[in-house]
Design a protein around this motif. Structure first.
Motif, PDB file in Angstrom:
ATOM      1  N   UNK A 129       4.618  11.408  12.470  1.00 31.57           N
ATOM      2  CA  UNK A 129       5.932  12.051  12.475  1.00 31.57           C
ATOM      3  C   UNK A 129       6.224  12.839  11.195  1.00 31.57           C
ATOM      4  N   UNK A 150      13.269   8.690   0.771  1.00 32.56           N
ATOM      5  CA  UNK A 150      13.451   7.558  -0.143  1.00 32.56           C
ATOM      6  C   UNK A 150      12.103   6.993  -0.577  1.00 32.56           C
ATOM      7  N   UNK A 187      24.472  18.045  12.818  1.00 29.98           N
ATOM      8  CA  UNK A 187      23.845  17.061  11.931  1.00 29.98           C
ATOM      9  C   UNK A 187      22.872  17.712  10.963  1.00 29.98           C
ATOM     10  N   UNK A 189      16.742  10.798  12.146  1.00 29.76           N
ATOM     11  CA  UNK A 189      17.348  10.962  10.825  1.00 29.76           C
ATOM     12  C   UNK A 189      16.935   9.827   9.915  1.00 29.76           C
ATOM     13  N   UNK A 190      16.815   8.640  10.506  1.00 32.01           N
ATOM     14  CA  UNK A 190      16.401   7.509   9.683  1.00 32.01           C
ATOM     15  C   UNK A 190      15.003   7.738   9.142  1.00 32.01           C
ATOM     16  N   UNK A 191      14.127   8.254   9.973  1.00 32.54           N
ATOM     17  CA  UNK A 191      12.755   8.534   9.555  1.00 32.54           C
ATOM     18  C   UNK A 191      12.743   9.564   8.423  1.00 32.54           C
ATOM     19  N   UNK A 246      10.795   6.637  -4.400  1.00 28.76           N
ATOM     20  CA  UNK A 246      10.259   5.400  -4.955  1.00 28.76           C
ATOM     21  C   UNK A 246       8.905   5.635  -5.577  1.00 28.76           C
ATOM     22  N   UNK A 269      15.175  10.217   6.355  1.00 31.27           N
ATOM     23  CA  UNK A 269      15.709   9.614   5.138  1.00 31.27           C
ATOM     24  C   UNK A 269      14.712   8.672   4.524  1.00 31.27           C
ATOM     25  N   UNK A 270      13.988   7.965   5.375  1.00 30.74           N
ATOM     26  CA  UNK A 270      12.971   7.033   4.885  1.00 30.74           C
ATOM     27  C   UNK A 270      11.903   7.767   4.105  1.00 30.74           C
ATOM     28  N   UNK A 315      15.517   8.726  19.418  1.00 32.10           N
ATOM     29  CA  UNK A 315      16.911   9.148  19.389  1.00 32.10           C
ATOM     30  C   UNK A 315      17.158   9.824  18.054  1.00 32.10           C
ATOM     31  N   UNK A 316      18.273  10.508  17.969  1.00 31.73           N
ATOM     32  CA  UNK A 316      18.510  11.226  16.729  1.00 31.73           C
ATOM     33  C   UNK A 316      18.717  10.283  15.563  1.00 31.73           C
ATOM     34  N   UNK A 317      19.286   9.097  15.825  1.00 32.57           N
ATOM     35  CA  UNK A 317      19.490   8.203  14.676  1.00 32.57           C
ATOM     36  C   UNK A 317      18.143   7.737  14.153  1.00 32.57           C
ATOM     37  N   UNK A 318      17.163   7.536  15.034  1.00 28.98           N
ATOM     38  CA  UNK A 318      15.831   7.166  14.546  1.00 28.98           C
ATOM     39  C   UNK A 318      15.204   8.337  13.806  1.00 28.98           C
TER      40      UNK A 318
END
Lengths: 935, 458
Positions: free
Chosen positions: B105, B193, B286, B185-187, B197, B189-190, B180-183
């Motif tokens: 991804x 981040x 978004x 966007x989470x990906x 790190x 953001x991950x 889904x879009x929340x997954x």
């Protein structure tokens, strides 16, 4: 339910009485009941909204600030907008891989462009967006509104944890390193937590510990943040052990717990005290797919907040709340029903500062509903969010109107007391009785338990706009261009007279036609009862000796006339049958010929029909070469939806230079008065003639344009009111001679033509063909007997008018089963005593009908006149019968009006008390389902 | 016998030499040609009828009317009935690639240069349609897809085809299939981040090593590693320019950052153009928020489909260009009146004042040509200038190459298409395509087409 005084006072003082400027966008909404919150109702009050927020409520109209805009919802109720504590708008689907994903946000799935009409349709104004449902830690939820300009209430609201079985088999996690190296090889997919409830509990505790000790992966960081900021912890469980785990976790992490129970758990087990917020999924059984159980546990835990169970649609929030009242342990109160889906839901979602009630300071999100709060079939009519109307029930979703009153007189039999309803759809009555179906979206009009509903009244004799003329063509004026919209009809309708039998006041001895007019109709197609006539005869001035002869001769003439028509009908049918066969044959012949010719490569011949025309016209063309295009006799037929019957018109036109003299006549006009000579203009260039007739309503302009040989298109216009278009054909051509020569023109064989209509005998024909009822005015017994005998012989239903109720009369009427149309003076005086003849007739079983014989709007006072008659001895039921069902049956109109039963026209009169009592007034009149507003 | 053979061999050898010399005379310089045609559409504001274009060494040196002087050593070709115009530009496509996306991804390390196939039929077809520049970029089934480049559809190697290698990175806000879009966007953001790190860890390491070295120097042990190690990545510090400061940030060099993540650093630094895949209006909402939060809005180009017309005012607010892919109509039922509503999206964009470009729909006959798409816009009421710009100069502007392709200007590439009619006429045929002064396509020698039209010759 009135509010307690402190609240009331608080509300009233909350009204800003300051500057006029501040009140510029102040709106006051009025409704029968405004539920500010469950248990707090403002009855017949006004809700004040400014700038999208509620600023107060008042009970008195005087207390309203000046210059405030008022929106009145009438008899509807207002409740706060409903709050769905869960919705499947987000959180579904095969999502990513992480079982522990506190960094996921439902807000990312929020779609501002999504169509939420189905939520608004059910009154839902606020919705919780759920993060991933099928994972142990789904993420952070969000709360948004379903419409409006300020939609976001909370971007991140609670942390959702799922301890139900669907979370217990997450997919394995596989992210191969790119590129794989020997130090970082591709490893098999790692299984994720958790497979069982204890495993889930352990995984959560471990994760929390890791997060709080500073792990830097996204989930841990988000998890730690949630715990530190004491976000609400929303845990979904489906087992008792799950409840225990949930409460323990919430206590360990010191986060407020929102417990959501997703299954019907046994409610005999007590909930731990730590559970302060409880969301319960209420099962709504829609089909027979789920096992049934009866008994007290049909409604498990009583939650603070309800959501519909998974078998039902998420938008059926109201239904879920009503269903939660099923439990016997639940107090059946309006307050609980409402609070569960408004104020308590708001508190659980953390948005209680903005929505959930209609107290001052909250957002003005409210729903206008039809019907009482706990009505079994109330529906949402309008939705307001932030003081703006965001949804209104569209036309195609309107279910009709339900009229409610204390007593219902259907017209047949005894009245229904103790509460009754009538359902009206599309201008017709669908049902009437104690309880009728309430279709979704139906408007409920409750007149109160003292009110009575009766069918609309039938006025058996009305001469509005027709006057005394016995001229049937005067009906053109009656139902012509302007009279239909005269406000006098509405005045009559507002008095309850929804059907008026209208015609000339002087009956002919051959029968004057009356039409049953619907006074409240708006569209021409509803304007009168079709295909039915009431024919009035008047033998009042005939010699005793001649009467029988006269009656018989007029009947004979009528019969001959009717026979002509029957004969014509048979001929026509026969001709048509032959003709269709003939045309089929000729066409088949032609086709074969054409086919043959085409096969041979020749061009198709000219149409056979055309050939015929050419032949015919040859004869006339010779004459036409020098013939004037205008002179001659022209015939045409005026047809218009406003006119009950087509009117044939004959015009003899002769022009001399630019002036045209036209003699107009119509066979429908009474003899002796049927010719009108007019002078107009002829324009040879455009071939138009123009006549202008000044009338009291303005100038009537007749313009005819000759657009073909012997053909003229005529346009008659009355300025500002309307126009009629029709065609005229020239039947005779004339030179300068003014003597008309009636020459039969050889026309194409069109079958046997209709016999000429004789308007004076049309009434008779209607009676003889069974399309009408006769009403005969007589003054003596022998007249009555003659008439009844002769009409009975021809099997014509007949009723009499003009007789007093003596024993002989009554016996005669009974023998011939005739009824009486009583004169408008209902109260007569005999031997110094007041009495009502209609009552006497009824006493002996003779049906009566009442007529107003009004020339103007007198019919509108029918209820008051009948009230006086009732006072003098005419029974209420008798009075009602003689203006509703009884009259309709007598006059042959009972198939359409006169009773409140399924299929009848929706003509209903709502009285404030017993009908035809002096102290009763008419509250509403509905004609064809629409309320009549008095002009 | 042998003498005869010898003679034949020598004549054999003469022939190609002759040929070569002939071709040599016909173009005295490589990449130079002049065209005098019936109409020249420059897309630069002017149209010359008749017109002349002079190309020298692959660049346009002069444009003018019929009387333009042509240098003596440039071959003049005259086509009095033809039209010459810059050729269509396909803004954003994943055609010509081996496969549109990888399974991974988040893949900022991918580059289309590794998967463009120069002999793919896709490029041949594009030449036939008169497209002279294509923006090839990974597909939408990803979170971060990789880098793209602008190529011309002619050339035997990937380097020969490339017009510009800094087209940008593909980022998808519309979710990957099955997500889904929340997954999604989470990906995203991950990934960011994780990068943060890792950078902080690496910086710590460098500081630590630096301290060790300092100690070693103090103890008089010379360090041996040199700054230059011969690879293509920069070894000097200051590579990471985004985000908050952390200890050692300025010491990080390109070489220090893991290969896999270098692309993401470039994105966050603001060095890359970002093609943001926002198919629906919600995705635009978004996507715009995400870009604003990271301060990257100025580098965004929105890649949308027809359903994004509802977010036209959001797009207007962002002030960024938009490229419309897929069908140009959006059809849906009004939920209240239940009537079908059809919206022609380019009209909405035009009225909102957006700079937009059109894409072709390869699955349909007709819309597979960019000229057809532009012609449809004109039919629906858009001005001709706007419709033509959407398939020529606007894509060039989005690639940052407006002086090079998209319009015929002095010093632009000598890339153009010769057609026998107006470019937007459906019956016009592409006669020749010239890319940077060399003929890339000639209808008469298009073997496949000729075989189709005339039948097999053998």
């Amino acid at each position: 339910m009135k509010m307690s005084f402190p609240f009331l006072a608080a509300l009233l003082f909350a009204v800003p009485m300051t500057s006029a400027q501040a009140q510029e966008d102040l709106v006051a909404f009025h409704a029968k009941e405004i539920h500010l919150y469950g248990g707090g109702v403002l009855e017949n009050g006004w809700l004040l909204v400014q700038d999208g927020k509620v600023v107060g409520g008042v009970e008195d109209e005087e207390a309203l600030p000046p210059f405030v805009e008022v929106v009145d919802f009438g008899e509807k109720i207002v409740i706060p907008g409903l709050i769905a504590a869960d919705a499947p708008l987000t959180g579904a689907g095969n999502q990513g891989d992480h079982a522990l994903g506190a960094h996921r946000r439902a807000w990312d799935d929020y779609s501002p462009f999504q169509d939420l009409n189905k939520a608004l349709e059910r009154g839902i104004t606020t919705v919780y967006l759920s993060p991933d449902r099928n994972r142990l830690v789904g993420g952070r939820g969000a709360v948004v509104k379903t419409a409006g300009s300020r939609r976001v209430l909370r971007k991140t609201s609670d942390l959702r944890v799922s301890l139900v079985s669907s979370a217990f088999s997450p997919p394995t996690f596989f992210r191969p390193p790119v590129p794989p190296t020997s130090e970082n090889p591709i490893r098999p997919a790692t299984p994720q937590a958790a497979d069982s409830l204890p495993g889930a509990a352990m995984a959560l505790r471990e994760s929390a510990q890791l997060a709080l000790s500073g792990a830097t992966d996204p989930h841990s960081m988000a998890f730690a943040e949630a715990i530190r900021t004491k976000a609400s912890l929303r845990i979904v469980v489906d087992s008792v052990a799950g409840i225990r785990v949930a409460t323990d976790l919430a206590k360990e992490w010191d986060m407020p717990l929102i417990l959501e129970i997703s299954k019907d758990l046994d409610s005999t087990l007590p909930l731990p005290a730590a559970v302060t917020s409880l969301i319960v999924q209420t099962p709504l059984r829609m089909s027979f797919g789920h096992p049934s159980f009866r008994g007290d546990d049909s409604m498990p835990y009583l939650g603070d907040v309800v959501v519909p169970g998974s078998a039902a649609r998420w938008t059926w929030l109201w239904e879920a709340s009503l269903a939660s009242l099923r439990s016997p342990r639940n107090e059946k109160s309006e307050a609980t029903v409402l609070n569960r889906i408004t104020s308590r839901a708001a508190r659980v979602l953390g948005v209680q500062d903005s929505v959930g009630t209609l107290l001052p300071g909250q957002d003005a999100d409210f729903v206008v509903m039809d019907g009482a709060l706990l009505d079994s079939a109330n529906s949402v009519h309008r939705v307001f969010i932030d003081g703006q109307s965001v949804w209104q029930r569209p036309e195609r979703m309107k279910g009709g109107t339900v009229l409610r009153a204390g007593t219902l007189w259907t017209g047949l039999g005894a009245p229904i007391t103790g509460g009754a309803e009538v359902l009206i759809q599309n201008g017709k009555i669908v049902a009437a009785g104690k309880v009728v179906p309430h279709p979704a979206g139906a408007e409920v009009r409750d007149a109160g338990s003292d009110a009575h509903m009766t069918p609309g009244f039938v006025d058996a004799g009305n001469h509005y706009k027709v006057g005394s003329s016995a001229d049937p063509s005067a009906l053109l004026g009656l139902l012509g261009v302007n009279a239909r919209f005269h406000t006098a009809w509405r005045t009559m309708a507002a008095g309850g007279v929804t059907t008026a039998v209208v015609g000339p006041s002087r009956g002919l001895d051959t029968g004057a036609q009356y039409f049953a007019v619907k006074t409240g109709a708006v569209l021409p197609k509803d304007a009168w009862v079709k295909d039915h006539h009431v024919v009035r005869f008047d033998y009042g001035r005939t010699n005793r000796a001649d009467l029988a002869e006269k009656v018989q001769s007029s009947l004979k003439r009528g019969k001959k006339y009717a026979e002509k028509w029957t004969q014509w009908r048979d001929e026509r049918a026969k001709w048509e049958k032959e003709n269709t066969q003939k045309t089929l044959d000729t066409r088949r012949q032609e086709e074969n010929g054409l086919r043959k010719r085409l096969a041979q490569g020749a061009a198709p011949e000219k149409n056979v029909d055309e050939k015929e025309d050419v032949v015919e016209e040859d004869v006339e063309e010779k004459e036409e070469k020098d013939t004037d295009p205008l002179n001659g006799v022209w015939e045409g037929v005026i047809e218009h939806e406003m006119i009950p019957e087509p009117v044939p018109l004959t015009a003899r036109l002769y022009h001399d230079g630019n002036t045209v003299i036209g003699v107009f006549s119509s066979p429908m006009a009474p003899p002796g008065d049927n010719e009108a000579e007019l002078e107009g203009e002829w324009d040879a260039a455009s071939k138009t003639i123009t006549f202008s007739i000044p009338t009291e309503m303005g100038d009537v302009v007749i313009r005819g344009e000759i657009d073909g040989p012997d053909h003229m298109a005529v346009h008659v216009e009355l300025e500002g009111i309307g126009a009629v278009d029709f065609e005229m054909n020239r039947t005779e051509i004339e030179e300068a001679s003014a003597a008309p020569v009636r020459k039969k023109r050889k026309k194409k064989d069109d079958g046997p033509a209709e016999p000429e209509k004789d308007p004076r005998l049309e009434g008779m024909r209607a009676l003889l063909e069974g399309r009408g009822v006769a009403v005969v005015r007589v003054s003596r017994m022998d007249e009555a007997r003659t008439v009844l005998q002769n009409f009975a012989r021809e099997k014509i239903p007949v009723h009499l008018e003009g007789l007093a109720p003596t024993k002989e009369v009554i016996a005669l009427l009974k023998a011939f089963q005739a009824g009486v149309v009583v004169d408008p003076d209902l109260i007569q005086r005999k031997e110094n005593v007041d009495y009502v003849p209609a009552a006497v007739f009824h006493q002996y079983g003779i049906p009566t009908a009442i007529q107003s014989q009004s020339r103007e709007t007198q019919a509108g006072s029918l209820p008051e006149v009948l009230a006086m008659a009732v006072r003098h001895g005419l029974g209420v039921e008798v009075a009602l019968q003689s203006v509703t069902y009884g009259a309709a049956t007598m006059l042959g109109l009972s198939h359409q009006v006169g009773s409140l039963t399924s299929g009848m026209d929706a003509d209903v009169v709502v009285h404030s008390g017993t009908p035809f009592a002096l102290s009763t007034r008419i509250l509403h009149v509905f004609a064809q389902g629409e309320e009549v507003v008095a002009p | 016998m042998s003498a005869q053979h010898q003679k034949m061999r020598s004549s054999f050898l003469l022939f190609p030499v002759l040929l070569l010399s002939l071709t040599g005379f016909s173009s005295a310089q490589e990449g130079s040609v002049a065209f005098r045609v019936g109409t020249v559409i420059t897309m630069d504001g002017s149209t010359h009828s008749p017109g002349t274009v002079v190309v020298e060494q692959g660049r346009i040196t002069a444009i003018g009317g019929a009387d333009l002087e042509i240098p003596f050593d440039v071959l003049l070709k005259e086509y009095p009935d033809a039209t010459l115009f810059p050729g269509f530009a396909e803004t954003h496509t994943s055609g010509g690639l081996d496969r549109a996306n990888e399974n991974v991804p988040v893949a900022p390390f991918l580059d289309v240069k590794d998967s463009i196939d120069p002999v793919s039929y896709f490029f041949e077809d594009e030449l036939r349609l008169g497209t002279t520049a294509l923006g090839i970029i990974p597909g939408a089934n990803c979170v971060i897809g990789g880098r793209g480049r602008v190529v011309a559809p002619a050339g035997m190697t990937m380097e020969a085809m490339t017009l510009d290698d800094s087209m940008g990175m593909k980022i998808a806000i519309g979710p990957k299939s099955g997500w889904s879009r929340s997954a999604q966007m989470a990906e995203l953001r991950e990934a960011v981040s994780k990068l943060n790190r890792d950078l902080r860890t690496k910086a710590q390491d460098i500081l630590h090593q630096g301290a060790v070295k300092a100690d070693a120097l103090k103890a008089d042990e010379a360090g041996e590693d040199s700054e230059e190690d011969g690879d293509m990545w920069d070894s000097s510090g200051g590579y990471v320019r985004f985000g908050e400061d952390f200890p050692g940030k300025d010491l990080l060099s390109e070489e220090d950052v893991d290969e896999i993540q270098r692309g993401l650093v470039d994105i966050l630094n603001g060095d890359e153009r970002l093609w943001l895949w926002c198919p629906t209006a919600t995705d635009v909402f978004h996507g715009k928020t995400w870009a604003e939060d990271l301060g990257l809005l100025d580098h965004i180009i929105f890649v949308v489909t027809a359903s994004a017309w509802k977010a036209a005012d959001l797009l207007m607010e962002s002030g960024r260009p938009v490229t419309l892919t897929g069908s140009m109509w959006h059809v849906e039922r009004d939920p209240v009146t239940w009537e079908e509503v059809r919206t022609f999206v380019p009209t909405v964009f035009h009225e909102a004042g957006l700079a937009f470009s059109l894409g072709s729909e390869k699955s349909r006959m007709g819309p597979h040509r960019l000229g057809y798409q532009a012609a449809t816009c004109i039919r629906e009421g858009l001005p001709r200038a706007v419709a033509l710009a959407a398939v020529t100069t606007n894509p060039a502007a989005m690639w940052g190459m407006e002086d090079q392709v998209g319009a015929l200007k002095v010093n632009a590439d000598g890339t153009f298409v010769l057609m026998d009619g107006d470019p937007l006429d459906i019956q016009s045929k592409v006669l020749q395509v010239w890319i940077r002064g060399s003929k890339a396509y000639d209808r008469n020698t298009d073997e496949r087409l000729q075989r189709l039209l005339k039948g097999q010759s053998r």
